[in-house]
Design an enzyme around this catalytic site. Structure first.
Site, PDB file in Angstrom:
ATOM      1  N   THR A   8       5.415 -45.525 -27.880  1.00  8.86           N
ATOM      2  CA  THR A   8       5.404 -44.981 -26.514  1.00  8.86           C
ATOM      3  C   THR A   8       5.876 -46.032 -25.530  1.00  8.86           C
ATOM      4  O   THR A   8       5.733 -47.225 -25.768  1.00  8.86           O
ATOM      5  CB  THR A   8       3.992 -44.504 -26.095  1.00  8.86           C
ATOM      6  OG1 THR A   8       4.079 -43.852 -24.824  1.00  8.86           O
ATOM      7  CG2 THR A   8       2.987 -45.627 -25.994  1.00  8.86           C
ATOM      8  N   SER A   9       6.445 -45.544 -24.427  1.00  7.92           N
ATOM      9  CA  SER A   9       6.779 -46.482 -23.357  1.00  7.92           C
ATOM     10  C   SER A   9       5.952 -46.124 -22.123  1.00  7.92           C
ATOM     11  O   SER A   9       6.186 -46.643 -21.041  1.00  7.92           O
ATOM     12  CB  SER A   9       8.284 -46.418 -23.051  1.00  7.92           C
ATOM     13  OG  SER A   9       8.634 -45.070 -22.826  1.00  7.92           O
ATOM     14  N   ASN A  10       4.997 -45.193 -22.316  1.00  5.38           N
ATOM     15  CA  ASN A  10       4.154 -44.754 -21.204  1.00  5.38           C
ATOM     16  C   ASN A  10       2.870 -45.600 -21.175  1.00  5.38           C
ATOM     17  O   ASN A  10       2.003 -45.471 -22.039  1.00  5.38           O
ATOM     18  CB  ASN A  10       3.839 -43.255 -21.376  1.00  5.38           C
ATOM     19  CG  ASN A  10       3.030 -42.699 -20.220  1.00  5.38           C
ATOM     20  OD1 ASN A  10       2.135 -43.355 -19.705  1.00  5.38           O
ATOM     21  ND2 ASN A  10       3.347 -41.471 -19.831  1.00  5.38           N
ATOM     22  N   HIS A  12       0.293 -45.524 -19.270  1.00  6.40           N
ATOM     23  CA  HIS A  12      -0.956 -44.768 -19.103  1.00  6.40           C
ATOM     24  C   HIS A  12      -1.410 -44.158 -20.427  1.00  6.40           C
ATOM     25  O   HIS A  12      -2.594 -44.176 -20.762  1.00  6.40           O
ATOM     26  CB  HIS A  12      -0.791 -43.667 -18.051  1.00  6.40           C
ATOM     27  CG  HIS A  12      -0.513 -44.210 -16.696  1.00  6.40           C
ATOM     28  ND1 HIS A  12      -1.496 -44.647 -15.857  1.00  6.40           N
ATOM     29  CD2 HIS A  12       0.654 -44.423 -16.049  1.00  6.40           C
ATOM     30  CE1 HIS A  12      -0.962 -45.097 -14.750  1.00  6.40           C
ATOM     31  NE2 HIS A  12       0.344 -44.971 -14.837  1.00  6.40           N
ATOM     32  N   ASP A  67       3.240 -36.216 -28.132  1.00  3.38           N
ATOM     33  CA  ASP A  67       4.011 -35.441 -27.170  1.00  3.38           C
ATOM     34  C   ASP A  67       3.037 -34.528 -26.443  1.00  3.38           C
ATOM     35  O   ASP A  67       2.084 -34.037 -27.042  1.00  3.38           O
ATOM     36  CB  ASP A  67       5.087 -34.615 -27.869  1.00  3.38           C
ATOM     37  CG  ASP A  67       6.219 -34.284 -26.916  1.00  3.38           C
ATOM     38  OD1 ASP A  67       6.793 -35.220 -26.340  1.00  3.38           O
ATOM     39  OD2 ASP A  67       6.516 -33.092 -26.723  1.00  3.38           O
ATOM     40  N   PHE A 143      -1.532 -40.324 -14.100  1.00  2.00           N
ATOM     41  CA  PHE A 143      -0.070 -40.266 -14.040  1.00  2.00           C
ATOM     42  C   PHE A 143       0.376 -38.800 -14.081  1.00  2.00           C
ATOM     43  O   PHE A 143      -0.440 -37.880 -14.216  1.00  2.00           O
ATOM     44  CB  PHE A 143       0.555 -41.048 -15.203  1.00  2.00           C
ATOM     45  CG  PHE A 143       0.382 -40.390 -16.554  1.00  2.00           C
ATOM     46  CD1 PHE A 143      -0.811 -40.491 -17.237  1.00  2.00           C
ATOM     47  CD2 PHE A 143       1.420 -39.656 -17.142  1.00  2.00           C
ATOM     48  CE1 PHE A 143      -0.982 -39.881 -18.476  1.00  2.00           C
ATOM     49  CE2 PHE A 143       1.261 -39.047 -18.382  1.00  2.00           C
ATOM     50  CZ  PHE A 143       0.058 -39.160 -19.059  1.00  2.00           C
ATOM     51  N   LYS A 166     -11.549 -38.253 -17.626  1.00  2.00           N
ATOM     52  CA  LYS A 166     -10.357 -37.754 -18.327  1.00  2.00           C
ATOM     53  C   LYS A 166     -10.417 -38.076 -19.821  1.00  2.00           C
ATOM     54  O   LYS A 166     -10.127 -37.222 -20.654  1.00  2.00           O
ATOM     55  CB  LYS A 166      -9.091 -38.345 -17.694  1.00  2.00           C
ATOM     56  CG  LYS A 166      -7.826 -37.702 -18.217  1.00  2.00           C
ATOM     57  CD  LYS A 166      -6.555 -38.246 -17.618  1.00  2.00           C
ATOM     58  CE  LYS A 166      -5.365 -37.629 -18.323  1.00  2.00           C
ATOM     59  NZ  LYS A 166      -4.095 -38.275 -17.989  1.00  2.00           N
ATOM     60  N   HIS A 171      -6.771 -33.325 -23.179  1.00  4.18           N
ATOM     61  CA  HIS A 171      -5.967 -32.913 -24.324  1.00  4.18           C
ATOM     62  C   HIS A 171      -5.686 -34.089 -25.260  1.00  4.18           C
ATOM     63  O   HIS A 171      -5.863 -34.020 -26.461  1.00  4.18           O
ATOM     64  CB  HIS A 171      -4.664 -32.293 -23.814  1.00  4.18           C
ATOM     65  CG  HIS A 171      -3.935 -33.148 -22.795  1.00  4.18           C
ATOM     66  ND1 HIS A 171      -4.583 -33.740 -21.736  1.00  4.18           N
ATOM     67  CD2 HIS A 171      -2.633 -33.532 -22.690  1.00  4.18           C
ATOM     68  CE1 HIS A 171      -3.700 -34.425 -21.015  1.00  4.18           C
ATOM     69  NE2 HIS A 171      -2.514 -34.325 -21.583  1.00  4.18           N
ATOM     70  N   ARG A 172      -5.301 -35.214 -24.649  1.00  7.14           N
ATOM     71  CA  ARG A 172      -4.947 -36.411 -25.446  1.00  7.14           C
ATOM     72  C   ARG A 172      -6.192 -36.968 -26.135  1.00  7.14           C
ATOM     73  O   ARG A 172      -6.132 -37.387 -27.290  1.00  7.14           O
ATOM     74  CB  ARG A 172      -4.299 -37.457 -24.530  1.00  7.14           C
ATOM     75  CG  ARG A 172      -3.677 -38.631 -25.248  1.00  7.14           C
ATOM     76  CD  ARG A 172      -2.731 -39.401 -24.357  1.00  7.14           C
ATOM     77  NE  ARG A 172      -1.660 -38.571 -23.860  1.00  7.14           N
ATOM     78  CZ  ARG A 172      -1.598 -38.069 -22.630  1.00  7.14           C
ATOM     79  NH1 ARG A 172      -2.528 -38.351 -21.745  1.00  7.14           N
ATOM     80  NH2 ARG A 172      -0.596 -37.289 -22.275  1.00  7.14           N
TER      81      ARG A 172
HETATM   82  P1  IMP Z   1       6.237 -36.733 -22.894  1.00  6.26           P
HETATM   83  O1  IMP Z   1       5.102 -36.401 -23.809  1.00  6.26           O
HETATM   84  O2  IMP Z   1       6.424 -38.185 -22.725  1.00  6.26           O
HETATM   85  O3  IMP Z   1       7.474 -35.971 -23.229  1.00  6.26           O
HETATM   86  O4  IMP Z   1       5.859 -36.290 -21.436  1.00  6.26           O
HETATM   87  C1  IMP Z   1       5.033 -35.262 -21.165  1.00  6.26           C
HETATM   88  C2  IMP Z   1       4.952 -35.078 -19.670  1.00  6.26           C
HETATM   89  O5  IMP Z   1       3.881 -34.145 -19.448  1.00  6.26           O
HETATM   90  C3  IMP Z   1       4.593 -36.329 -18.905  1.00  6.26           C
HETATM   91  O6  IMP Z   1       5.707 -36.983 -18.429  1.00  6.26           O
HETATM   92  C4  IMP Z   1       3.744 -35.771 -17.767  1.00  6.26           C
HETATM   93  O7  IMP Z   1       4.584 -35.356 -16.730  1.00  6.26           O
HETATM   94  C5  IMP Z   1       3.089 -34.562 -18.395  1.00  6.26           C
HETATM   95  N1  IMP Z   1       1.793 -34.963 -18.938  1.00  6.26           N
HETATM   96  C6  IMP Z   1       1.426 -35.062 -20.240  1.00  6.26           C
HETATM   97  N2  IMP Z   1       0.160 -35.475 -20.357  1.00  6.26           N
HETATM   98  C7  IMP Z   1      -0.277 -35.669 -19.098  1.00  6.26           C
HETATM   99  C8  IMP Z   1      -1.501 -36.127 -18.570  1.00  6.26           C
HETATM  100  O8  IMP Z   1      -2.455 -36.504 -19.265  1.00  6.26           O
HETATM  101  N3  IMP Z   1      -1.570 -36.174 -17.228  1.00  6.26           N
HETATM  102  C9  IMP Z   1      -0.566 -35.805 -16.413  1.00  6.26           C
HETATM  103  N4  IMP Z   1       0.611 -35.391 -16.848  1.00  6.26           N
HETATM  104  C10 IMP Z   1       0.757 -35.322 -18.194  1.00  6.26           C
END
Ligand code: IMP
Length: 188
Positions: A8-10, A12, A67, A143, A166, A171-172
């Site tokens: 991941t590069s996220n 948060h 994802d 985020f 949270k 979900h996560r």
């Molecule tokens: P990806 O999984 O990186 O493709 O991105 C999923 C996108 O869904 C993120 O960029 C957020 O915009 C949104 N998203 C997913 N999970 C969360 C969360 O826990 N909080 C807020 N936005 C989320």
């Protein structure tokens, strides 16, 4: 202590994973690399494909791929798997505009996590949190769509509630807890 990689590069998502998996004695190290993303309405298919794609790489540790997306009932599940793109383009304001005068604010977040194990087995888990879309963004924590998502049982957004709440109900958190149990079974 079991150590896993997280593709991941996220920042948060990484922090959330560290907090949640840390509770199971699992240490999370971020790893950079290409996450191949197919277009599919199913997040499970997206993470499964991404995991299968890197199967032939030699791994010393299990690798997690995640994802997630926001599914809005009145928009028939949009933005769903396109949440990242929608966030980057029309953003929170754009989504709120789409819901202007819409009474049904029901929505859920969903996350799918694939674990590519060191024996090439792919384990997948998912998690959901139900709630509603607020009428305006509130809060500064978290985020993405956190400032407009109010989880069921609360009257504040994820961005107001912060990580402690949270990470208990998201979900996560649910998807990661399920995969943590699997990793614990396989690596202990
Ligand atoms: P990806 O999984 O990186 O493709 O991105 C999923 C996108 O869904 C993120 O960029 C957020 O915009 C949104 N998203 C997913 N999970 C969360 C969360 O826990 N909080 C807020 N936005 C989320």
């Amino acid at each position: 202590m079991v150590k896993v990689y997280f593709l991941t590069s996220n920042y948060h998502k990484l922090m959330e994973a560290r907090k949640i998996l840390g509770g199971y004695g699992i240490e999370v190290e971020p790893i950079k690399g290409e996450k191949v993303e197919i277009q599919s309405p199913s997040l499970i298919e997206v993470v499964k494909f991404a995991a299968e794609y890197i199967k032939d790489k030699i791994l010393q540790r299990p690798l997690l791929i995640e994802d997630s997306g926001l599914f809005i009932e009145a928009l028939r599940g949009f933005p769903g798997p396109f949440s990242h793109y929608v966030y980057d383009t029309i953003g929170l304001e754009g989504v709120l505009k789409l819901l202007k005068d819409v009474e049904n604010r029901k929505a859920h977040f969903e996350a799918a996590v694939a674990c590519l194990c060191t024996d090439d087995r792919v384990e997948v888990s998912t998690g959901r949190v139900y709630g509603k879309i607020a009428h305006m963004p509130k809060g500064t924590k978290g985020f993405g769509f956190d400032p407009i998502f109010v989880p069921e049982g609360y009257d504040r957004t994820f961005a107001e509630l912060g990580d402690e709440v949270k990470n208990k109900i998201s979900h996560r958190a649910k998807a990661l807890r399920a995969i943590a149990l699997r990793i614990t079974e396989l690596y202990r």
